[in-house]
Motif scaffolding. Structure first.
Motif, PDB file in Angstrom:
ATOM      1  N   MET B  40       0.830  -1.212   0.000  1.00 48.08           N
ATOM      2  CA  MET B  40       0.000   0.000   0.000  1.00 48.08           C
ATOM      3  C   MET B  40       0.863   1.260   0.000  1.00 48.08           C
ATOM      4  SD  MET B  40      -3.238  -0.473  -0.066  1.00 48.08           S
ATOM      5  CE  MET B  40      -4.518  -1.681   0.192  1.00 48.08           C
ATOM      6  N   LYS B  41       0.309   2.319  -0.592  1.00 49.71           N
ATOM      7  CA  LYS B  41       1.046   3.592  -0.637  1.00 49.71           C
ATOM      8  C   LYS B  41       0.846   4.409   0.636  1.00 49.71           C
ATOM      9  CE  LYS B  41       1.027   4.490  -5.616  1.00 49.71           C
ATOM     10  NZ  LYS B  41       0.386   5.304  -6.653  1.00 49.71           N
ATOM     11  N   GLY B  42      -0.278   4.187   1.313  1.00 48.95           N
ATOM     12  CA  GLY B  42      -0.572   4.984   2.504  1.00 48.95           C
ATOM     13  C   GLY B  42      -1.606   4.315   3.396  1.00 48.95           C
ATOM     14  N   VAL B  43      -1.793   4.915   4.573  1.00 55.99           N
ATOM     15  CA  VAL B  43      -2.787   4.418   5.533  1.00 55.99           C
ATOM     16  C   VAL B  43      -3.635   5.598   6.011  1.00 55.99           C
ATOM     17  CG1 VAL B  43      -3.126   2.964   7.572  1.00 55.99           C
ATOM     18  CG2 VAL B  43      -0.937   2.916   6.403  1.00 55.99           C
ATOM     19  N   ARG B  44      -4.950   5.391   6.062  1.00 59.28           N
ATOM     20  CA  ARG B  44      -5.830   6.443   6.591  1.00 59.28           C
ATOM     21  C   ARG B  44      -5.705   6.457   8.124  1.00 59.28           C
ATOM     22  NH1 ARG B  44      -9.256   4.166   2.788  1.00 59.28           N
ATOM     23  NH2 ARG B  44      -9.639   5.492   0.989  1.00 59.28           N
ATOM     24  N   THR B  47      -8.088   4.016   9.697  1.00 57.91           N
ATOM     25  CA  THR B  47      -7.618   2.625   9.622  1.00 57.91           C
ATOM     26  C   THR B  47      -6.598   2.368  10.729  1.00 57.91           C
ATOM     27  OG1 THR B  47      -7.861   2.772   7.228  1.00 57.91           O
ATOM     28  CG2 THR B  47      -6.659   0.885   8.054  1.00 57.91           C
TER      29      THR B  47
END
Lengths: 165, 69
Positions: B40-44, B47
């Motif tokens: 993945m490129k990022g995490v919210r 999340t």
């Protein structure tokens, strides 16, 4: 986000059904216009022009129905398939502006040669092909084609969002 | 990338399976697996909040910065 996708899926189900209904109407319109052209023994080429418009309406509505069906299935408007389908709609719309008025004289003469054995005399009227109506239709096609660029950018954003957990 | 996801280590410490964590965080197994493997490129934030709540840890426990040479 998931709620929005579900709402979009529900909404597009009805829209795609409407589109496929319009496809059926366009099909019968084409058939009835062709029938009217044959019944009048080719004396009214207007029916032939209308039937060609009917064919284009059939193809455009079919493509639109496929776009909405794909949207209903995946819930995401920014996909390569949808971009290609919208580009195809744009190209068909541009052809819909040019083809009916330019090809009808040819088809009309071919019909007369086949049914009445009369001599082939094709008169292509450039003025009727480049009328305001046809230019307007082709410009709509161009606008649809350009608007796909928005979808291309949207697809890049969609890929980015999809790669965020 | 220089940021390494240490989710697998935290899960092993808490003896929690991927399926269980996915269920607790209201995420799909595929998404969580992609996060674990660093795809993945990022995490919210939401999340991360759910993962921290489920694993009872700090965000810093989930990530590690390793200087690239």
């Amino acid at each position: 986000m998931n709620k929005n996708i579900e709402t979009l899926k529900k909404r597009t189900k009805g829209d795609s059904l409407c589109c496929f209904f319009a496809v059926v109407i366009a099909f019968f319109m084409t058939i009835s216009e062709l029938k009217a052209y044959i019944v009048t023994e080719g004396n009214n080429p207007e029916h032939l022009i209308n039937s060609m418009y009917g064919i284009f309406a059939f193809v455009i509505m079919l493509l639109m129905g496929l776009v909405l069906f794909d949207l209903h299935k995946n819930g995401k408007p920014f996909s390569k398939k949808i971009i290609n389908l919208i580009r195809a709609i744009a190209i068909v719309t541009i052809f819909a502006a040019i083809v009916p008025d330019s090809f009808t004289p040819i088809l009309d003469e071919v019909y007369h040669v086949v049914t009445k054995n009369s001599a082939v005399y094709i008169k292509l009227d450039i003025g009727s092909v480049l009328c305001v109506k046809n230019i307007f239709i082709s410009l709509i096609g161009v606008v649809i084609g350009i608007s796909t660029e928005i979808f291309v950018y949207g697809r890049a954003l969609q890929d980015d969002v999809d790669s965020i957990a | 990338m220089a940021i390494i996801v240490r989710l697998d280590r935290m899960m092993a410490d808490r003896k929690m399976s991927l399926n269980e964590l996915a269920e607790r965080c209201d995420m799909t197994n595929v998404n969580l697996s992609n996060l674990k493997t660093g795809k993945m490129k990022g995490v919210r934030f939401e999340t991360m909040d759910a993962i921290c709540k489920a694993l009872d840890c700090q965000p810093g426990d989930l990530f590690e910065y390793v200087k690239e040479e």
